[in-house]
Motif scaffolding. Structure first.
Motif, PDB file in Angstrom:
ATOM      1  N   ASP A 108       0.760  -1.139   0.136  1.00 45.37           N
ATOM      2  CA  ASP A 108      -0.034  -0.165   0.000  1.00 45.37           C
ATOM      3  C   ASP A 108       0.957   1.327   0.036  1.00 45.37           C
ATOM      4  O   ASP A 108       0.587   2.148  -0.715  1.00 45.37           O
ATOM      5  CB  ASP A 108      -0.988   0.057   1.390  1.00 45.37           C
ATOM      6  N   VAL A 109       1.863   1.203   0.748  1.00 44.41           N
ATOM      7  CA  VAL A 109       2.819   2.386   1.009  1.00 44.41           C
ATOM      8  C   VAL A 109       4.033   2.221  -0.169  1.00 44.41           C
ATOM      9  O   VAL A 109       4.719   3.290  -0.195  1.00 44.41           O
ATOM     10  CB  VAL A 109       3.095   2.546   2.430  1.00 44.41           C
ATOM     11  N   THR A 110       3.954   1.382  -0.986  1.00 41.71           N
ATOM     12  CA  THR A 110       5.273   1.255  -2.034  1.00 41.71           C
ATOM     13  C   THR A 110       6.433   1.227  -1.183  1.00 41.71           C
ATOM     14  O   THR A 110       7.327   2.320  -1.649  1.00 41.71           O
ATOM     15  CB  THR A 110       4.908   2.380  -3.077  1.00 41.71           C
ATOM     16  N   ALA A 111       6.549   0.349  -0.207  1.00 40.08           N
ATOM     17  CA  ALA A 111       7.672   0.486   0.592  1.00 40.08           C
ATOM     18  C   ALA A 111       8.875   0.051  -0.245  1.00 40.08           C
ATOM     19  O   ALA A 111       8.785  -0.878  -1.091  1.00 40.08           O
ATOM     20  CB  ALA A 111       7.599  -0.367   1.777  1.00 40.08           C
ATOM     21  N   ASP A 112      10.014   0.525  -0.074  1.00 45.77           N
ATOM     22  CA  ASP A 112      11.489   0.257  -0.660  1.00 45.77           C
ATOM     23  C   ASP A 112      12.194  -0.759   0.221  1.00 45.77           C
ATOM     24  O   ASP A 112      13.072  -1.358   0.037  1.00 45.77           O
ATOM     25  CB  ASP A 112      12.219   1.313  -0.881  1.00 45.77           C
ATOM     26  N   ARG A 113      11.897  -0.604   1.735  1.00 44.23           N
ATOM     27  CA  ARG A 113      12.463  -1.600   2.784  1.00 44.23           C
ATOM     28  C   ARG A 113      11.439  -2.068   3.749  1.00 44.23           C
ATOM     29  O   ARG A 113      10.773  -0.903   4.063  1.00 44.23           O
ATOM     30  CB  ARG A 113      13.668  -0.958   3.148  1.00 44.23           C
ATOM     31  N   VAL A 114      11.439  -3.209   4.319  1.00 43.67           N
ATOM     32  CA  VAL A 114      10.547  -3.136   5.295  1.00 43.67           C
ATOM     33  C   VAL A 114      11.459  -3.716   6.387  1.00 43.67           C
ATOM     34  O   VAL A 114      12.550  -4.355   6.442  1.00 43.67           O
ATOM     35  CB  VAL A 114       9.613  -4.446   5.087  1.00 43.67           C
ATOM     36  N   LEU A 115      11.282  -3.298   7.742  1.00 42.91           N
ATOM     37  CA  LEU A 115      11.927  -3.503   8.791  1.00 42.91           C
ATOM     38  C   LEU A 115      11.002  -4.152   9.859  1.00 42.91           C
ATOM     39  O   LEU A 115       9.976  -3.662  10.146  1.00 42.91           O
ATOM     40  CB  LEU A 115      12.516  -2.399   9.472  1.00 42.91           C
ATOM     41  N   VAL A 116      11.556  -5.128  10.198  1.00 44.94           N
ATOM     42  CA  VAL A 116      10.619  -6.295  11.153  1.00 44.94           C
ATOM     43  C   VAL A 116      11.408  -7.063  12.206  1.00 44.94           C
ATOM     44  O   VAL A 116      12.495  -7.216  11.901  1.00 44.94           O
ATOM     45  CB  VAL A 116      10.023  -7.224  10.274  1.00 44.94           C
TER      46      VAL A 116
END
Length: 152
Positions: A108-116
């Motif tokens: 949805d946010v067109t993330a370039d990276r996810v941090l989990v």
């Protein structure tokens, strides 16, 4: 690849790793000028519990998952640190399966990276109980950084 939007995915079990998650986020977002989307994901039961604890009156107030996420202590602590560092951010909330909701938020946010974040689990533990982080790493539309809490 430049990182313009970064999703920092947090949930109820991330309280003990907030410092590490925020530090890692600032390490990536600070130098690149990326916008951080702080995404808090609740299961339906967690969401109902938080609504009750935060004393939202659903008969009077129109309440969204974004509103609830923004009032959650974990999110407030994170955004305080992002404010101090001068990093742009937005807050998003989601209700549903943790892994699926994180992947949907990233899309949805067109993330370039996810941090989990997560904890160390044995291969057997992952096979028996599943792993939110593992599912996100396999299904996210972008690279995922996993921040492990504690030591082995």
């Amino acid at each position: 690849m430049a990182i313009e939007t970064m999703l920092l995915a947090v949930g109820p079990s991330d309280r003990d790793r907030i410092d590490r998650l925020t530090e890692e986020t600032l390490d990536v977002a600070g130098p690149t000028g990326a916008t951080v989307v702080v995404g808090h994901v609740f299961t339906r039961d967690e969401y109902e519990d938080v609504l009750e604890k935060l004393e939202f009156d659903r008969e009077v107030d129109e309440v969204s998952a974004d509103d609830v996420a923004g009032r959650h202590t974990t999110v407030r602590d994170i955004v305080d640190r992002l404010d101090e560092a001068g990093v742009d951010y937005e807050i998003r909330g989601a209700v549903g399966d943790h892994a699926d909701s994180i992947v949907e938020l990233a899309e949805d946010v067109t993330a370039d990276r996810v941090l989990v974040g997560g904890r160390h689990r044995s291969p057997t533990g992952k096979a028996v109980f599943g792993s939110t982080a593992q599912t996100v790493m396999l299904e996210a539309p972008c690279p995922v950084t996993f921040v492990r809490s504690g030591t082995r």
